[in-house]
Design a protein around this motif. Structure first.
Motif, short mmCIF file in Angstrom:
data_model
loop_
_atom_site.label_atom_id
_atom_site.label_comp_id
_atom_site.label_asym_id
_atom_site.label_seq_id
_atom_site.Cartn_x
_atom_site.Cartn_y
_atom_site.Cartn_z
N GLY A 1 45.93 30.21 51.61
CA GLY A 1 46.78 29.24 50.52
C GLY A 1 47.93 29.89 49.97
N GLY A 2 47.79 31.04 49.72
CA GLY A 2 49.02 31.95 49.04
C GLY A 2 49.97 32.25 50.29
N GLY A 3 49.63 32.62 51.64
CA GLY A 3 50.68 32.46 52.52
C GLY A 3 51.32 31.26 52.93
N LEU A 4 50.37 30.16 53.23
CA LEU A 4 51.21 28.96 53.19
C LEU A 4 52.19 28.49 52.35
N LEU A 5 51.73 28.89 51.04
CA LEU A 5 52.54 28.26 49.78
C LEU A 5 53.99 29.11 49.86
N TYR A 6 53.84 30.51 50.31
CA TYR A 6 54.78 31.34 50.39
C TYR A 6 55.84 30.87 51.47
N LEU A 7 55.11 30.41 52.74
CA LEU A 7 56.01 29.98 53.74
C LEU A 7 56.83 28.63 53.50
N ALA A 8 56.47 27.74 52.56
CA ALA A 8 56.99 26.49 52.06
C ALA A 8 57.98 26.62 51.10
N ASN A 9 57.60 27.74 50.18
CA ASN A 9 58.42 28.03 49.03
C ASN A 9 59.62 28.91 49.40
N ALA A 10 59.42 29.88 50.23
CA ALA A 10 60.77 30.87 50.54
C ALA A 10 61.93 30.12 51.22
N ARG A 11 62.77 30.21 51.19
CA ARG A 11 63.91 29.78 51.99
C ARG A 11 64.14 30.49 53.32
N ARG A 12 63.91 31.79 52.95
CA ARG A 12 64.19 32.73 54.34
C ARG A 12 62.92 33.60 54.27
N PRO A 13 61.89 33.13 54.99
CA PRO A 13 60.54 33.88 54.78
C PRO A 13 60.40 35.04 55.54
N ARG A 14 59.99 36.23 54.76
CA ARG A 14 59.99 37.60 55.75
C ARG A 14 58.84 37.63 56.51
N LEU A 15 58.85 37.22 57.77
CA LEU A 15 57.79 36.91 58.46
C LEU A 15 57.08 38.20 59.07
N ALA A 16 57.84 39.48 59.15
CA ALA A 16 57.20 40.70 59.44
C ALA A 16 56.27 41.10 58.45
N ALA A 17 56.80 40.94 57.13
CA ALA A 17 56.02 41.17 55.79
C ALA A 17 54.91 40.54 55.73
#
Length: 471
Positions: free
Chosen positions: A232-248
């Motif tokens: 849930g937290g990971g998907l919320l971050y992907l939706a929330n961040a305009r430029r998600p840091r995928l490596a992190a």
């Protein structure tokens, strides 16, 4: 050979339909969710078929067969695979029928809502303390008897501890508050859905609380709760961040899987031995974490259930789960003999060994209530609910209250995070979905919203108003 043909063709159809769903919504949550359903439905079948045809998969599920029933490559198992495949495919078809086209979220979404990290941290701490207070006596009992706290707190001594459901709700509230806060902090000040002022103190606070809650989950063996908040937290971050840091994010996910492996490895130990168990882990043991997903018995326990219902002729209940779900709104301490859920009917019918934990596949729950038509109806309902979560996330006008705006902004991600829970329960699992995955994070964010009533009463940013909808 027909088993491999069925698995191959079904997997191909599921992948193709999954790609069509992805091309409609363009968000990782949909292929991830379909993958989770596949894992708990058909993934284990590849190993079972391989072993029964003379191969050696190396997977550990023989102890389940010894305590439950052997799985044979017969007509019942062929029907099991066919019905599980139909269940997944119908979910995907329902998504294609009901899912709103377009990316989720997109640039037409309203302005982000400001949240208070102080409130989120306070909620995490208070919920964590409350959860510990309710479970302290069973923990002390397990320690004094040199037993696993997981066994004692999950009813291994004959019954669940008092107020166990409230303890679970508070524990999940603590973990959710922390995961949501970390997702918002990591998204930056230009986030799409939620923003909040942060600094080194806020980040240090979240890390400290997260470490404490992980230790608490490790002691209790709460693997599923950690998986829920991690997804849930990971998907919320992907939706929330305009430029998600995928490596992190990938690195964080890898660390999370190591944490899940640790909980799975150590939860059978007494409390006094947990710390020693951590110290005794050698480098070779840590390498096993990389094989955790492929080797875990999670892929088999629920997978067995429909085969058992067919092979052992478990009688249908003709809708008793409906009564059980309606009765579940009354706490068990107020109604100890309320109607049981479908799992207990199944466990009694097949003669589950005393003290052996087991799970029931969602499709099996529908089958035991309404037969094969129940499985088909359950799949279509699942797909409609999932698509509805996406539709509700889109803005529909200024008449929406703050509660429903927040509800829509967490719904798509928390539904996918709940798939491991829902796939291993009958349709009574929708009640837990509503309370723990939908209402709980919405209420947490409602309390933490800086222009909400709670923060205004506390004089946290009382004059600032975040627009609810874009002009």
């Amino acid at each position: 050979m027909e088993f491999y043909v069925l698995l191959t063709s079904a997997t191909g159809a599921i992948v193709l339909l999954g790609w069509l769903v992805w091309s409609r919504a363009h968000h990782l949550s949909f292929p991830l969710g379909i993958g989770l359903i596949y894992y708990w439905s058909l993934f284990g079948a590849w190993s079972i078929v391989q072993d029964r045809l003379g191969g050696e998969s190396g997977k550990r599920y023989d102890y389940l067969e010894a305590k439950l029933f052997p799985v044979m490559l017969d007509d019942n198992y062929l029907m099991t695979l066919l019905l599980y495949a139909a269940f997944i495919i119908l979910i995907e078809i329902a998504l294609l029928l009901f899912l709103k086209p377009g990316p989720l979220p997109d640039d037409t979404w309203p302005a982000p809502i400001d949240v208070s990290h102080g409130v989120l941290l306070c909620l995490a701490v208070l919920c964590g303390i409350g959860s510990y207070a309710l479970i302290r006596e069973p923990l002390e009992m397990a320690d004094s008897m040199n037993l696993s706290t997981y066994m004692v707190t999950r009813g291994g001594l004959g019954e669940l501890p008092p107020y166990f459901t409230i303890h679970q709700l508070l524990s999940r509230g603590a973990l959710l508050s922390t995961a949501i806060g970390l997702s918002i902090v990591s998204s930056g000040r230009e986030a799409r859905l939620f923003v909040g002022s942060d600094g080194w103190a806020v980040r240090a606070g979240y890390l400290a609380v997260a470490a404490g809650l992980f230790w608490f989950a490790l002691i209790l063996g709460n693997k599923n709760e950690l998986l829920f908040v991690g997804i849930g937290g990971g998907l919320l971050y992907l939706a929330n961040a305009r430029r998600p840091r995928l490596a992190a994010l990938t690195l964080t996910g890898a660390v999370g899987f190591v944490g899940l492996w640790l909980v799975d490895t150590l939860r059978g130990l007494p409390l006094a031995a947990v710390a020693g168990g951590l110290q005794d882990l050698e480098p070779a043991h840590w390498l096993n974490a990389a094989q955790f997903v492929a080797s875990s018995n999670e892929a088999f326990a629920a997978h067995f259930s429909l085969y058992g219902a067919l092979a052992l002729n478990v009688p249908l209940t003709y809708g008793e789960s409906v009564l059980s779900m309606l009765a579940s709104v009354i706490p068990r301490f107020a109604w100890p003999n309320r109607p049981p859920d479908i799992y207990l009917h199944y466990a009694d019918s097949i003669g589950v060994a005393e003290g052996q934990g087991f799970t029931i596949h969602h499709a099996t729950g529908w089958y035991l209530n309404f037969g094969v038509l129940g499985i088909l109806a359950g799949a279509l309902l699942w797909g409609w609910v999932w698509a509805r979560c996406s539709v509700d996330a889109h803005p529909v006008g200024p008449h929406r209250s703050r509660f429903w705006i927040l509800w829509g902004r967490v719904l798509p991600w928390m539904f996918v995070a709940s798939i491991p829970m829902l796939i291993r329960a009958g349709f009574e699992g929708y009640k837990a979905l509503l309370v723990e995955a939908f209402l709980l994070p919405t209420v947490i964010l409602l309390l933490a919203s800086t222009d909400g009533t709670f923060c205004r009463v506390l004089r946290l940013n009382p004059d600032r108003r975040t627009p609810l909808l874009a002009e």
